[in-house]
Design a protein around this motif. Structure first.
Motif, PDB file in Angstrom:
ATOM      1  N   GLU A 118      66.444  10.635 -10.315  1.00 63.59           N
ATOM      2  CA  GLU A 118      66.530  10.622  -8.852  1.00 63.59           C
ATOM      3  C   GLU A 118      66.821  11.997  -8.270  1.00 63.59           C
ATOM      4  O   GLU A 118      66.747  12.193  -7.063  1.00 63.59           O
ATOM      5  N   PHE A 119      67.175  12.935  -9.112  1.00 59.02           N
ATOM      6  CA  PHE A 119      67.521  14.292  -8.682  1.00 59.02           C
ATOM      7  C   PHE A 119      66.239  15.108  -8.615  1.00 59.02           C
ATOM      8  O   PHE A 119      65.483  15.185  -9.568  1.00 59.02           O
ATOM      9  N   ASN A 120      65.965  15.713  -7.464  1.00 57.54           N
ATOM     10  CA  ASN A 120      64.725  16.469  -7.315  1.00 57.54           C
ATOM     11  C   ASN A 120      64.997  17.847  -6.714  1.00 57.54           C
ATOM     12  O   ASN A 120      66.139  18.193  -6.411  1.00 57.54           O
ATOM     13  N   ARG A 121      63.933  18.608  -6.527  1.00 53.69           N
ATOM     14  CA  ARG A 121      64.058  19.973  -6.009  1.00 53.69           C
ATOM     15  C   ARG A 121      64.714  19.985  -4.619  1.00 53.69           C
ATOM     16  O   ARG A 121      65.547  20.848  -4.327  1.00 53.69           O
ATOM     17  N   ASN A 122      64.387  19.042  -3.768  1.00 52.83           N
ATOM     18  CA  ASN A 122      65.002  18.990  -2.433  1.00 52.83           C
ATOM     19  C   ASN A 122      66.502  18.741  -2.523  1.00 52.83           C
ATOM     20  O   ASN A 122      67.289  19.356  -1.810  1.00 52.83           O
ATOM     21  N   THR A 123      66.884  17.824  -3.396  1.00 50.86           N
ATOM     22  CA  THR A 123      68.316  17.557  -3.593  1.00 50.86           C
ATOM     23  C   THR A 123      69.007  18.810  -4.107  1.00 50.86           C
ATOM     24  O   THR A 123      70.092  19.170  -3.639  1.00 50.86           O
ATOM     25  N   PHE A 124      68.376  19.483  -5.054  1.00 45.71           N
ATOM     26  CA  PHE A 124      68.924  20.726  -5.613  1.00 45.71           C
ATOM     27  C   PHE A 124      69.184  21.736  -4.497  1.00 45.71           C
ATOM     28  O   PHE A 124      70.255  22.332  -4.413  1.00 45.71           O
ATOM     29  N   ARG A 125      68.202  21.918  -3.622  1.00 44.98           N
ATOM     30  CA  ARG A 125      68.333  22.902  -2.537  1.00 44.98           C
ATOM     31  C   ARG A 125      69.358  22.463  -1.493  1.00 44.98           C
ATOM     32  O   ARG A 125      70.048  23.305  -0.905  1.00 44.98           O
ATOM     33  N   GLU A 126      69.458  21.160  -1.238  1.00 45.62           N
ATOM     34  CA  GLU A 126      70.470  20.671  -0.301  1.00 45.62           C
ATOM     35  C   GLU A 126      71.870  21.012  -0.798  1.00 45.62           C
ATOM     36  O   GLU A 126      72.754  21.343  -0.009  1.00 45.62           O
ATOM     37  N   ILE A 127      72.052  20.918  -2.081  1.00 44.20           N
ATOM     38  CA  ILE A 127      73.373  21.161  -2.661  1.00 44.20           C
ATOM     39  C   ILE A 127      73.666  22.652  -2.782  1.00 44.20           C
ATOM     40  O   ILE A 127      74.741  23.122  -2.412  1.00 44.20           O
ATOM     41  N   TYR A 128      72.693  23.402  -3.295  1.00 45.65           N
ATOM     42  CA  TYR A 128      72.951  24.799  -3.655  1.00 45.65           C
ATOM     43  C   TYR A 128      72.349  25.820  -2.694  1.00 45.65           C
ATOM     44  O   TYR A 128      72.471  27.008  -2.903  1.00 45.65           O
ATOM     45  N   GLY A 129      71.677  25.361  -1.636  1.00 49.13           N
ATOM     46  CA  GLY A 129      71.129  26.265  -0.632  1.00 49.13           C
ATOM     47  C   GLY A 129      69.621  26.361  -0.710  1.00 49.13           C
ATOM     48  O   GLY A 129      69.021  26.170  -1.766  1.00 49.13           O
ATOM     49  N   GLU A 130      69.002  26.671   0.414  1.00 54.65           N
ATOM     50  CA  GLU A 130      67.546  26.729   0.515  1.00 54.65           C
ATOM     51  C   GLU A 130      66.907  27.734  -0.435  1.00 54.65           C
ATOM     52  O   GLU A 130      65.782  27.545  -0.883  1.00 54.65           O
ATOM     53  N   ASP A 131      67.593  28.821  -0.720  1.00 50.64           N
ATOM     54  CA  ASP A 131      67.030  29.858  -1.588  1.00 50.64           C
ATOM     55  C   ASP A 131      67.290  29.605  -3.066  1.00 50.64           C
ATOM     56  O   ASP A 131      66.843  30.369  -3.914  1.00 50.64           O
TER      57      ASP A 131
END
Length: 161
Positions: free
Chosen positions: A139-152
């Motif tokens: 369920e963890f995806n690139r968008n979730t990753f960026r939401e947590i750790y920042g857009e960059d």
């Protein structure tokens, strides 16, 4: 020290003071240590010097030493961070086997998303010590990753998400 002595040091908490000071262990403890080495795929390395092993083998010796405590839970903080990719997989397979085949609970801190996707059954994402996300790795995806750790933010690996 030999690998066997290194693993036996995991039983020092159960040993009597005087024998433990001279690293004299009863045969039953030596047998347990050899079984622990077998569990991590190093049964033939007991007499080797611990410092002569590869990094992955040294990590597995550390797991065998922890197994001497008869744990119900293993906390592994970045157990493969300093290893090359092939050794990472080897160590993680042994940790996975302890979980799946022997029923040990393993809580593992990993920063490599590929390893998380491959080995984790549950993912918890933290940022600044706060829980940011929890769920199945699928369920963890690139968008979730960026939401947590920042857009960059980009994952360190070539993860498929």
């Amino acid at each position: 020290q030999t690998v066997l002595t290194n693993v036996l040091s995991g039983s020092l908490g159960r040993s009597r003071l005087l024998p433990s000071l001279v690293l004299s262990f009863p045969p039953s403890e030596r047998e347990r240590a050899l079984r622990s080495l077998e569990r991590v795929g190093l049964g033939d390395r007991g007499e080797s010097r611990a410092d002569a092993l590869s990094g992955g083998q040294q990590q597995r010796v550390a797991v065998a030493r922890a197994l001497m405590q008869d744990p119900k839970l293993i906390l592994a903080d970045e157990p493969v961070a300093s290893l090359d990719p092939a050794l990472r997989q080897s160590v993680m397979r042994h940790i996975e086997a302890l979980n799946r085949e022997e029923g040990l609970t393993v809580i593992c801190s990993l920063h490599d998303i590929d390893l998380v996707e491959r080995y984790a059954t549950r993912l918890v994402a933290l940022r600044d010590g706060r829980l940011m996300w929890e769920g199945a790795p699928a369920e963890f995806n690139r968008n979730t990753f960026r939401e947590i750790y920042g857009e960059d933010a980009e994952p360190a690996s070539n993860s498929g998400f």
